[in-house]
Structures are given as C-alpha cells and as structure tokens.
Design a protein around this motif. Structure first.
Motif, PDB file in Angstrom:
ATOM      1  N   GLU A  46       0.830  -1.206   0.000  1.00  0.00           N
ATOM      2  CA  GLU A  46       0.000   0.000   0.000  1.00  0.00           C
ATOM      3  C   GLU A  46       0.866   1.258   0.000  1.00  0.00           C
ATOM      4  O   GLU A  46       0.550   2.227  -0.688  1.00  0.00           O
ATOM      5  N   GLU A  47       1.931   1.240   0.757  1.00  0.00           N
ATOM      6  CA  GLU A  47       2.835   2.389   0.825  1.00  0.00           C
ATOM      7  C   GLU A  47       3.436   2.698  -0.541  1.00  0.00           C
ATOM      8  O   GLU A  47       3.630   3.860  -0.903  1.00  0.00           O
ATOM      9  N   LEU A  48       3.724   1.656  -1.310  1.00  0.00           N
ATOM     10  CA  LEU A  48       4.336   1.839  -2.631  1.00  0.00           C
ATOM     11  C   LEU A  48       3.303   2.064  -3.731  1.00  0.00           C
ATOM     12  O   LEU A  48       3.668   2.391  -4.861  1.00  0.00           O
ATOM     13  N   GLY A  72       9.082   2.188  -7.053  1.00  0.00           N
ATOM     14  CA  GLY A  72       7.856   2.845  -6.607  1.00  0.00           C
ATOM     15  C   GLY A  72       8.011   4.347  -6.434  1.00  0.00           C
ATOM     16  O   GLY A  72       7.077   5.025  -6.031  1.00  0.00           O
ATOM     17  N   GLY A  73       9.212   4.863  -6.708  1.00  0.00           N
ATOM     18  CA  GLY A  73       9.449   6.302  -6.649  1.00  0.00           C
ATOM     19  C   GLY A  73       9.733   6.844  -5.261  1.00  0.00           C
ATOM     20  O   GLY A  73       9.593   8.041  -5.018  1.00  0.00           O
ATOM     21  N   LYS A  74      10.134   5.997  -4.352  1.00  0.00           N
ATOM     22  CA  LYS A  74      10.427   6.441  -2.981  1.00  0.00           C
ATOM     23  C   LYS A  74      11.821   5.985  -2.588  1.00  0.00           C
ATOM     24  O   LYS A  74      12.443   5.190  -3.280  1.00  0.00           O
ATOM     25  N   THR A  75      12.279   6.491  -1.460  1.00  0.00           N
ATOM     26  CA  THR A  75      13.554   6.028  -0.917  1.00  0.00           C
ATOM     27  C   THR A  75      13.268   5.023   0.197  1.00  0.00           C
ATOM     28  O   THR A  75      12.209   5.101   0.842  1.00  0.00           O
ATOM     29  N   PRO A  76      14.196   4.106   0.433  1.00  0.00           N
ATOM     30  CA  PRO A  76      13.988   3.148   1.521  1.00  0.00           C
ATOM     31  C   PRO A  76      13.766   3.837   2.873  1.00  0.00           C
ATOM     32  O   PRO A  76      12.947   3.390   3.669  1.00  0.00           O
ATOM     33  N   GLU A  77      14.475   4.934   3.112  1.00  0.00           N
ATOM     34  CA  GLU A  77      14.324   5.639   4.391  1.00  0.00           C
ATOM     35  C   GLU A  77      12.923   6.230   4.541  1.00  0.00           C
ATOM     36  O   GLU A  77      12.333   6.165   5.614  1.00  0.00           O
ATOM     37  N   GLU A  78      12.363   6.784   3.461  1.00  0.00           N
ATOM     38  CA  GLU A  78      10.993   7.322   3.502  1.00  0.00           C
ATOM     39  C   GLU A  78       9.987   6.222   3.836  1.00  0.00           C
ATOM     40  O   GLU A  78       9.112   6.398   4.681  1.00  0.00           O
ATOM     41  N   VAL A  79      10.134   5.100   3.155  1.00  0.00           N
ATOM     42  CA  VAL A  79       9.208   3.979   3.359  1.00  0.00           C
ATOM     43  C   VAL A  79       9.350   3.428   4.767  1.00  0.00           C
ATOM     44  O   VAL A  79       8.355   3.182   5.456  1.00  0.00           O
ATOM     45  N   LYS A  80      10.578   3.265   5.206  1.00  0.00           N
ATOM     46  CA  LYS A  80      10.820   2.744   6.553  1.00  0.00           C
ATOM     47  C   LYS A  80      10.180   3.653   7.600  1.00  0.00           C
ATOM     48  O   LYS A  80       9.483   3.180   8.500  1.00  0.00           O
ATOM     49  N   GLN A  81      10.377   4.945   7.479  1.00  0.00           N
ATOM     50  CA  GLN A  81       9.843   5.882   8.460  1.00  0.00           C
ATOM     51  C   GLN A  81       8.313   5.898   8.437  1.00  0.00           C
ATOM     52  O   GLN A  81       7.673   5.905   9.476  1.00  0.00           O
ATOM     53  N   LYS A  86       3.271   4.247  11.193  1.00  0.00           N
ATOM     54  CA  LYS A  86       1.978   3.555  11.219  1.00  0.00           C
ATOM     55  C   LYS A  86       1.988   2.434  12.254  1.00  0.00           C
ATOM     56  O   LYS A  86       1.022   2.225  12.982  1.00  0.00           O
ATOM     57  N   HIS A  87       3.100   1.711  12.302  1.00  0.00           N
ATOM     58  CA  HIS A  87       3.240   0.614  13.256  1.00  0.00           C
ATOM     59  C   HIS A  87       3.221   1.161  14.682  1.00  0.00           C
ATOM     60  O   HIS A  87       2.581   0.584  15.573  1.00  0.00           O
ATOM     61  N   GLU A  88       3.895   2.280  14.881  1.00  0.00           N
ATOM     62  CA  GLU A  88       3.940   2.887  16.215  1.00  0.00           C
ATOM     63  C   GLU A  88       2.546   3.334  16.664  1.00  0.00           C
ATOM     64  O   GLU A  88       2.173   3.158  17.824  1.00  0.00           O
ATOM     65  N   GLU A  89       1.750   3.885  15.753  1.00  0.00           N
ATOM     66  CA  GLU A  89       0.378   4.280  16.087  1.00  0.00           C
ATOM     67  C   GLU A  89      -0.443   3.068  16.533  1.00  0.00           C
ATOM     68  O   GLU A  89      -1.178   3.136  17.518  1.00  0.00           O
ATOM     69  N   LYS A 111      13.131  -3.644  16.971  1.00  0.00           N
ATOM     70  CA  LYS A 111      13.196  -4.853  16.155  1.00  0.00           C
ATOM     71  C   LYS A 111      12.747  -4.538  14.727  1.00  0.00           C
ATOM     72  O   LYS A 111      13.282  -5.080  13.768  1.00  0.00           O
ATOM     73  N   PHE A 112      11.755  -3.648  14.602  1.00  0.00           N
ATOM     74  CA  PHE A 112      11.287  -3.230  13.286  1.00  0.00           C
ATOM     75  C   PHE A 112      12.446  -2.661  12.473  1.00  0.00           C
ATOM     76  O   PHE A 112      12.625  -3.008  11.305  1.00  0.00           O
ATOM     77  N   ASP A 113      13.234  -1.776  13.082  1.00  0.00           N
ATOM     78  CA  ASP A 113      14.378  -1.177  12.381  1.00  0.00           C
ATOM     79  C   ASP A 113      15.338  -2.250  11.874  1.00  0.00           C
ATOM     80  O   ASP A 113      15.744  -2.235  10.715  1.00  0.00           O
ATOM     81  N   LYS A 114      15.686  -3.178  12.741  1.00  0.00           N
ATOM     82  CA  LYS A 114      16.623  -4.243  12.369  1.00  0.00           C
ATOM     83  C   LYS A 114      16.049  -5.103  11.244  1.00  0.00           C
ATOM     84  O   LYS A 114      16.742  -5.425  10.283  1.00  0.00           O
ATOM     85  N   ASN A 115      14.791  -5.496  11.380  1.00  0.00           N
ATOM     86  CA  ASN A 115      14.178  -6.363  10.372  1.00  0.00           C
ATOM     87  C   ASN A 115      14.055  -5.661   9.028  1.00  0.00           C
ATOM     88  O   ASN A 115      14.275  -6.277   7.990  1.00  0.00           O
ATOM     89  N   PHE A 116      13.686  -4.395   9.045  1.00  0.00           N
ATOM     90  CA  PHE A 116      13.549  -3.662   7.789  1.00  0.00           C
ATOM     91  C   PHE A 116      14.898  -3.627   7.072  1.00  0.00           C
ATOM     92  O   PHE A 116      14.983  -3.927   5.880  1.00  0.00           O
TER      93      PHE A 116
END
Length: 134
Positions: A46-48, A72-81, A86-89, A111-116
C-alpha cells in the motif's frame, strides 16, 4: 495397587491433555507470525501504491525490496519511516488499552528497524522455488 492404577491413569490423562495443547500453541505461533508477515507485506504494498500481483512479480523476477521501493518512486528511508510511524500508532493503541507496556512497544519498534534493514537487500537465491504469497 489402587494408588498405582490411579497414578498411571492420572499420568496418561495429563499426557493426553497437555501434549496436544503444546502442539496447538506451536501452530498458533506459526499462524501468528504468518499473520504479521502478511500485514507487513500489505502495508508495504500500500505504501508503494502497488498491487499484490505487481509486488509478487517484482519479487519473482529477483528484485530486492530496495529495488522495488525505488521503482515505486520512494527512498527506503521514507518507506521505513512511514511504515514505522503507522506501526507505532497501532502499538500505541495497545499501550493505551493496556494490552502492552511502553517498554514492549519500544522493543518491537527497535526490532522493526533491524528487520527492515535486514530484508531490504535480501535477494531470493532460487527463483524457481519461489512460493507465491497471498
């Protein structure tokens, strides 16, 4: 003699009752993990702005998540953040409803950061054994 028979019957009953529940728990854990992987994949799609079919096609062709994100026209950092926010909410709602502690929420987000990062450049070695995910 009656004590031994009672003991044996009780032992057999415990084995019959406890053993299946242990295996059921293992199945439940696998199902739970699959559910989270499916949710994470759907959130990424959905993000992409892709369809499941497009995403699966890219993966079957051997593209890494980093490559798909860039397509998808995005950077990995944008998608990760974005995904992390959303996950944090979602996790914060669980904390607010007292289903989870703040400490557990923070551990999950780390853990999300590491897994991503770990999955970002993962490439499938054998494309022919690719199992299409729903």
């Amino acid at each position: 003699m009656k004590k031994w028979i009672t003991y044996i019957v009780a032992t057999v009953m415990v084995v019959l009752v406890v053993t299946p529940s242990i295996y059921a728990y293992d199945d439940k854990e696998d199902c739970h993990k699959h559910h989270h992987r499916t949710e994470a994949k759907q959130a990424l799609i959905e993000e992409l702005g892709l369809t499941k079919e497009e995403f699966n096609k890219y993966r079957q062709e051997g593209h890494t998540l980093r490559e798909i994100i860039i397509k998808g026209g995005k950077t990995p950092e944008e998608v990760k953040q974005s995904l992390k926010n959303k996950h944090e909410e979602s996790l914060q709602k669980k904390v607010d409803e007292e289903w989870m502690t703040e400490k557990k929420k923070q551990a999950i987000l780390q853990k999300f950061d590491k897994n991503f990062e770990r999955h970002l450049d993962h490439k499938r070695k054998d494309k022919s054994s690719y199992k299409k995910e729903n």
